[in-house]
Scaffold this active site. Structure first.
Site, PDB file in Angstrom:
ATOM      1  N   PHE A   1       0.814  -1.228   0.000  1.00 23.17           N
ATOM      2  CA  PHE A   1       0.000   0.000   0.000  1.00 23.17           C
ATOM      3  C   PHE A   1       0.836   1.262   0.000  1.00 23.17           C
ATOM      4  O   PHE A   1       0.341   2.333  -0.321  1.00 23.17           O
ATOM      5  CB  PHE A   1      -0.966  -0.014   1.188  1.00 23.17           C
ATOM      6  N   LYS A   2       2.121   1.156   0.342  1.00 22.33           N
ATOM      7  CA  LYS A   2       2.949   2.370   0.386  1.00 22.33           C
ATOM      8  C   LYS A   2       3.061   3.040  -0.981  1.00 22.33           C
ATOM      9  O   LYS A   2       3.334   4.229  -1.073  1.00 22.33           O
ATOM     10  CB  LYS A   2       4.312   2.054   0.984  1.00 22.33           C
TER      11      LYS A   2
END
Ligand SMILES: *Cc1c(COP(=O)(O)O)cnc(C)c1O
Length: 497
Positions: free
Chosen positions: A113-114
């Site tokens: 998700f980064k």
């Protein structure tokens, strides 16, 4: 005009561009909006038939008022492309039971998700340089224990006006993570191993940021250091977008009635992701309870239950390594809000954390915390069992971090009887942690070769291997630098000046 202040000195007032360019306030505090922008149901309903990128533009307009609409749209459309995200939709909601909606945030280049934040940050940062009228080249230094480094490299590669150096502990990252970083392409990025652990890398980078002599030398060459870690407002604001968008999507899909309350459960480390969900609620999104899921490093569970934050405890290496953290930086932003924006109080608590490794919040803050948040944790055995259960019962493959969240959510539901529909953040592709996932699904199928395990997992689940990971095997190793931890500044000088 939206302005930002510091959690440790609320006399300060800067623009969004300044906040993003500086990263952290000079008093050591974090930048927060002076006032949360407000949205209502009609505003959200108008976004129902819009794309993710269009929704992103509308949310960012509320926060980045010193950026032009055109600049915002350009940033968004450069960051979120179907090609980079290997999908038409940047995020997906997968319903696995009556109440559980997994918000898949891992379609990006590094499968975690980064990417949602680190694809957008370089665009926001280089635009901030233009807005503030500086023409310095930005030099980003990153110390990483694995995931952040690769996501930052992918975000900043070949972005004009930036250079990036990533340091990782020579024996402290997984083989897959090392391979992801050492095969990194891009003319403006370098990756270097340091002989030491993650703390050595982090301390080395902080020391370089504080080195005035080096900063002056850099300035003389038209260069400036900046940071890409999650204390930067430019990494938090992209995360607010997907919480607003996921509520809009549930309405658009007819899964909820407009205005229906929805809970949010997040596997948490540095508290950035869950804070973004809380900010979305402060803006007016009808979110109910926030379920904060930790692994065996359960400092946040204890904090949410007792109001005492105490980092004096064992550190465990777990199967969800991106949540192995004892100091959750972004908690400072939450406490600033919950203490009634009391900067003096924040200074007292965070001084105590620095000196004694511990602080206790006031009764009124404890009460607010327990109204909004529920904390829970789960160990590696339960994580593996949850991966197995979710796969056999729901035909859904989830990674170790996501499994922690699913388990804690189910504990919450059993304990409280709350059957409110819940968005559960799914933070990594199961293939990013293929060894642990395959072991949990069916240990007898494990091989010694991680790439082989990817293939086996794909065969068992019918889920395609993301091409970003499959192609790594063929990629050339481009980065082999290693340096002593004492020589990091020298290395930076050699690369940059
Ligand atoms: C970084 C990370 C987390 C933790 O997110 P925070 O914003 O630090 O709380 C959870 N899962 C994965 C896969 C991550 O990479």
């Amino acid at each position: 005009m939206m302005r930002y202040t510091s959690t440790r000195d609320n006399q300060k007032s800067v623009t969004a561009a300044q906040a993003i360019l500086q990263g952290i306030s000079t008093d050591g505090g974090l930048f927060v909006p002076e006032k949360m922008p407000q949205i209502d149901l009609a505003w959200m309903q108008a976004l129902c038939d819009k794309s993710y990128n269009q929704r992103a533009v509308e949310v960012l307009k509320l926060f980045l008022t010193d950026y032009s609409d055109e600049q915002i749209a350009t940033c968004v459309n450069k960051a979120y492309t179907a090609e980079k995200f290997n999908a038409d939709d940047m995020v997906e909601l997968a319903r696995i039971s009556d109440q559980e909606y997994l918000l898949e945030l891992w379609r990006g280049p590094t499968c975690a998700f980064k990417d949602m934040a680190l694809q957008l940050l370089p665009q926001l940062l280089t635009t901030a340089v233009k807005i503030t009228g500086s023409d310095d080249e930005i030099v980003i230094l990153v110390a990483t224990s694995g995931d952040t480094g690769k996501a930052a490299l992918e975000g900043f590669k070949d972005v004009a006006g930036t250079k990036m150096l990533v340091f990782y502990p020579v024996d402290g990252v997984s083989p897959m993570q090392k391979r992801q970083m050492c095969t990194q392409e891009g003319s403006n990025v370098r990756v270097c191993a340091i002989k030491g652990n993650f703390d050595d890398a982090q301390t080395g980078v902080k020391t370089i940021f504080g080195n005035k002599e080096l900063a002056a030398e850099m300035a003389a060459h038209g260069k400036k250091f900046s940071s890409a870690n999650s204390i930067n407002w430019g990494r938090l604001v992209p995360q607010v977008i997907y919480y607003v968008s996921s509520y809009v999507q549930l309405m658009a899909d007819g899964e909820i009635t407009p205005g229906e309350k929805v809970n949010v459960c997040v596997p948490t480390g540095n508290f950035g992701n869950i804070l973004a969900a809380y900010y979305a609620k402060c803006m007016g999104v009808p979110f109910g309870k926030f379920i904060c899921a930790s692994n065996k490093n359960n400092v946040l569970t204890d904090f949410l239950r007792t109001g005492i934050y105490d980092r004096n405890r064992n550190f465990y290496a777990t199967s969800s390594p991106s949540m192995d953290i004892l100091i959750s930086s972004n908690l400072e932003r939450l406490l600033y809000k919950m203490s009634g924006e009391d900067d003096a109080q924040i200074n007292t608590w965070f001084d105590a954390l620095k000196k004694e490794g511990r602080y206790e919040v006031s009764d009124s803050v404890k009460e607010k915390l327990s109204t909004e948040f529920y904390g829970g944790f789960c160990d590696d055995a339960d994580t593996a069992k949850t991966i197995h259960d979710v796969f056999t019962e729901c035909s859904y493959l989830c990674d170790t971090h996501t499994a922690v969240a699913v388990k804690v959510y189910r504990d919450y539901k059993a304990e409280t009887g709350d059957t409110t529909k819940t968005i559960i953040a799914s933070t990594a592709s199961p293939y990013k942690f293929a060894n642990d996932v395959l072991k949990a699904v069916d240990e007898s199928l494990m091989t010694d070769d991680e790439y082989e395990n990817l293939a086996v997992l794909s065969k068992v689940s019918g889920v395609e291997i993301p091409k970003q990971l499959a192609s790594l095997k063929e990629k050339a190793v481009l980065h082999t630098d290693v340096t002593e931890k004492e020589k990091m500044a020298e290395y930076v000088r050699g690369q940059i000046l």
